[in-house]
Design an enzyme around this catalytic site. Structure first.
Site, PDB file in Angstrom:
ATOM      1  N   ASN A  91       0.779  -1.308   0.109  1.00  7.88           N
ATOM      2  CA  ASN A  91       0.108  -0.182   0.116  1.00  7.88           C
ATOM      3  C   ASN A  91       0.806   1.135   0.015  1.00  7.88           C
ATOM      4  O   ASN A  91       1.765   1.263   0.691  1.00  7.88           O
ATOM      5  CB  ASN A  91      -0.915   0.123   1.104  1.00  7.88           C
ATOM      6  N   HIS A 108       5.925  -0.598  -2.617  1.00  2.89           N
ATOM      7  CA  HIS A 108       5.404   0.360  -3.884  1.00  2.89           C
ATOM      8  C   HIS A 108       5.388   1.657  -3.611  1.00  2.89           C
ATOM      9  O   HIS A 108       4.781   2.478  -4.615  1.00  2.89           O
ATOM     10  CB  HIS A 108       3.849  -0.385  -4.289  1.00  2.89           C
ATOM     11  N   CYS A 135      10.363  21.750  -8.095  1.00  2.00           N
ATOM     12  CA  CYS A 135      10.941  20.750  -6.979  1.00  2.00           C
ATOM     13  C   CYS A 135      11.781  21.301  -5.894  1.00  2.00           C
ATOM     14  O   CYS A 135      12.262  22.463  -6.182  1.00  2.00           O
ATOM     15  CB  CYS A 135      12.126  19.995  -7.774  1.00  2.00           C
ATOM     16  N   CYS A 138      15.856  21.184  -6.399  1.00  7.79           N
ATOM     17  CA  CYS A 138      16.486  21.838  -7.615  1.00  7.79           C
ATOM     18  C   CYS A 138      15.803  22.825  -8.132  1.00  7.79           C
ATOM     19  O   CYS A 138      16.211  23.687  -8.932  1.00  7.79           O
ATOM     20  CB  CYS A 138      16.896  20.880  -8.306  1.00  7.79           C
ATOM     21  N   ASN A 201      -8.033 -12.787   5.006  1.00  8.19           N
ATOM     22  CA  ASN A 201      -8.535 -11.959   3.781  1.00  8.19           C
ATOM     23  C   ASN A 201      -9.875 -12.040   4.098  1.00  8.19           C
ATOM     24  O   ASN A 201     -10.494 -12.731   4.862  1.00  8.19           O
ATOM     25  CB  ASN A 201      -8.171 -12.665   2.755  1.00  8.19           C
ATOM     26  N   LEU A 202     -10.575 -11.306   3.049  1.00  5.37           N
ATOM     27  CA  LEU A 202     -12.221 -11.284   3.193  1.00  5.37           C
ATOM     28  C   LEU A 202     -12.712 -12.622   2.654  1.00  5.37           C
ATOM     29  O   LEU A 202     -13.558 -13.339   3.616  1.00  5.37           O
ATOM     30  CB  LEU A 202     -12.736 -10.090   2.116  1.00  5.37           C
ATOM     31  N   GLU A 203     -12.164 -13.162   1.690  1.00  2.00           N
ATOM     32  CA  GLU A 203     -12.318 -14.330   1.076  1.00  2.00           C
ATOM     33  C   GLU A 203     -11.219 -15.056   0.705  1.00  2.00           C
ATOM     34  O   GLU A 203     -10.183 -14.415   0.529  1.00  2.00           O
ATOM     35  CB  GLU A 203     -13.359 -14.242   0.279  1.00  2.00           C
TER      36      GLU A 203
HETATM   37  N1  APR Z   1     -10.911  -7.092   4.760  1.00  4.48           N
HETATM   38  C1  APR Z   1      -9.848  -7.856   4.499  1.00  4.48           C
HETATM   39  N2  APR Z   1      -9.552  -8.061   2.818  1.00  4.48           N
HETATM   40  C2  APR Z   1     -10.305  -7.323   2.179  1.00  4.48           C
HETATM   41  C3  APR Z   1     -11.472  -6.359   2.733  1.00  4.48           C
HETATM   42  C4  APR Z   1     -11.675  -6.447   3.956  1.00  4.48           C
HETATM   43  N3  APR Z   1     -12.711  -5.453   4.345  1.00  4.48           N
HETATM   44  N4  APR Z   1     -11.869  -5.974   1.385  1.00  4.48           N
HETATM   45  C5  APR Z   1     -11.321  -6.459   0.413  1.00  4.48           C
HETATM   46  N5  APR Z   1     -10.142  -7.230   0.865  1.00  4.48           N
HETATM   47  C6  APR Z   1      -9.289  -8.281  -0.178  1.00  4.48           C
HETATM   48  C7  APR Z   1      -9.890  -8.682  -1.172  1.00  4.48           C
HETATM   49  O1  APR Z   1     -10.541  -9.958  -1.242  1.00  4.48           O
HETATM   50  C8  APR Z   1      -8.580  -8.929  -2.017  1.00  4.48           C
HETATM   51  O2  APR Z   1      -8.244 -10.384  -1.892  1.00  4.48           O
HETATM   52  O3  APR Z   1      -8.186  -7.323  -0.203  1.00  4.48           O
HETATM   53  C9  APR Z   1      -7.774  -7.667  -1.582  1.00  4.48           C
HETATM   54  C10 APR Z   1      -7.388  -6.569  -2.600  1.00  4.48           C
HETATM   55  O4  APR Z   1      -6.849  -7.001  -3.567  1.00  4.48           O
HETATM   56  P1  APR Z   1      -6.526  -6.031  -4.570  1.00  4.48           P
HETATM   57  O5  APR Z   1      -7.334  -4.736  -5.015  1.00  4.48           O
HETATM   58  O6  APR Z   1      -5.734  -6.690  -5.822  1.00  4.48           O
HETATM   59  O7  APR Z   1      -5.254  -5.159  -3.917  1.00  4.48           O
HETATM   60  P2  APR Z   1      -3.633  -5.827  -3.788  1.00  4.48           P
HETATM   61  O8  APR Z   1      -3.644  -7.195  -3.841  1.00  4.48           O
HETATM   62  O9  APR Z   1      -3.115  -4.815  -2.590  1.00  4.48           O
HETATM   63  O10 APR Z   1      -3.016  -5.234  -5.110  1.00  4.48           O
HETATM   64  C11 APR Z   1      -1.716  -5.298  -5.135  1.00  4.48           C
HETATM   65  O11 APR Z   1      -1.645  -4.227  -7.282  1.00  4.48           O
HETATM   66  O12 APR Z   1      -2.482  -2.510  -8.710  1.00  4.48           O
HETATM   67  C12 APR Z   1      -1.462  -2.952  -7.843  1.00  4.48           C
HETATM   68  O13 APR Z   1       0.249  -1.691  -6.537  1.00  4.48           O
HETATM   69  C13 APR Z   1      -1.127  -2.036  -6.727  1.00  4.48           C
HETATM   70  O14 APR Z   1      -0.408  -2.760  -4.163  1.00  4.48           O
HETATM   71  C14 APR Z   1      -1.254  -2.865  -5.563  1.00  4.48           C
HETATM   72  C15 APR Z   1      -1.046  -4.173  -6.002  1.00  4.48           C
END
Ligand code: APR
Length: 232
Positions: A91, A108, A135, A138, A201-203
């Site tokens: 993030n 990132h 900037c 500079c 994770n959420l799922e």
């Molecule tokens: N609690 C827990 N998990 C959650 C929630 C929640 N409330 N809401 C969503 N999620 C989970 C989703 O299930 C999914 O697995 O968060 C994840 C989000 O996935 P992405 O949107 O792909 O985000 P991320 O994995 O961080 O993406 C990685 O991709 O675009 C690039 O640089 C960007 O850092 C990012 C990278």
């Protein structure tokens, strides 16, 4: 105990910051190839800077949630017990820091920093950035970009990240879909090194089968519960 945690957009979802690949996600509304690549910045800097200005203002209006605060407690709790936490985040928000985490590795980059493509200076920045913003180092104009890793660019701190990953006792991925490498490959590296792995994770994510354990639900509920159990 050495814990390595990888967080993704899901840990900040309940703070109101969008995820990327959920149905309402950022990449469902905006084309990353037009906004998050060096070529896009080259082609249309105003459009790219406006996208990150919008995200920066959203972030300044957001607050950390219980999941961020739980990880700050985990860092302190592990340290008290002679252990350690390596918190690696995909993030670009500063919610981990605002929740009290002392050491955060932003692989990132960071939305609240800008980088000069002329003198390379990286500066904390909370205002809008435009093509004619000079900037601070500079003084040139037309040279400031978000200090964010775009698609096609190398993530930051990879050597320190792999060193910490391979000496961990436990690898935990929180709120990430496991779609973007190299972060998506960390769980396989941990397994190959015989390290226990857990997904929160959420799922279940696409690479859920690579994890020894899974805890599912909103991070603001699952992460505090998991931290309390780990510190008990
Ligand atoms: N609690 C827990 N998990 C959650 C929630 C929640 N409330 N809401 C969503 N999620 C989970 C989703 O299930 C999914 O697995 O968060 C994840 C989000 O996935 P992405 O949107 O792909 O985000 P991320 O994995 O961080 O993406 C990685 O991709 O675009 C690039 O640089 C960007 O850092 C990012 C990278």
């Amino acid at each position: 105990m050495k814990v390595f945690i990888l967080t993704g957009a899901g840990i900040s979802a309940e703070s109101g910051l969008g995820t990327f690949r959920d149905k309402e996600g950022l990449w469902a509304r905006f084309d990353p190839m037009k906004l998050a690549t060096p070529e896009a910045f080259e082609r249309d800097p105003e459009k790219v800077l406006a996208f990150y200005n919008m995200r920066r203002q959203n972030l300044l209006a957001a607050s950390p949630n219980a999941a961020h605060r739980a990880l700050a407690r985990l860092e302190a709790g592990l340290k008290e017990r002679g252990g350690s936490l390596f918190l690696c985040t995909q993030n670009i928000d500063d919610l981990h820091e605002r929740a009290g985490s002392q050491e955060v590795t932003h692989m990132h980059g960071e939305l609240l920093k800008v980088r000069c493509i002329a003198c390379e200076a990286v500066t904390s920045w909370q205002d809008d950035v435009d093509v004619d913003t000079p900037c601070p180092s500079c003084r040139r104009t037309g040279v400031l970009r978000p200090h964010v890793v775009w698609f096609g660019e190398m993530p930051l701190f990879m050597e320190a990240i792999y060193d910490a990953l391979l000496e961990a006792d436990l690898f935990v991925a929180i709120g990430t879909s496991g779609s973007v490498y190299p972060a998506a490959g960390f769980v396989a590296e941990a397994r190959a090194a015989g390290i226990r792995t857990c997904e929160i994770n959420l799922e279940p994510s696409d690479n859920a089968r690579l994890f020894d354990e899974g805890r599912f639900g909103p991070a603001s509920v699952t992460v505090p519960e998991w931290v309390e159990r780990l510190l008990a």
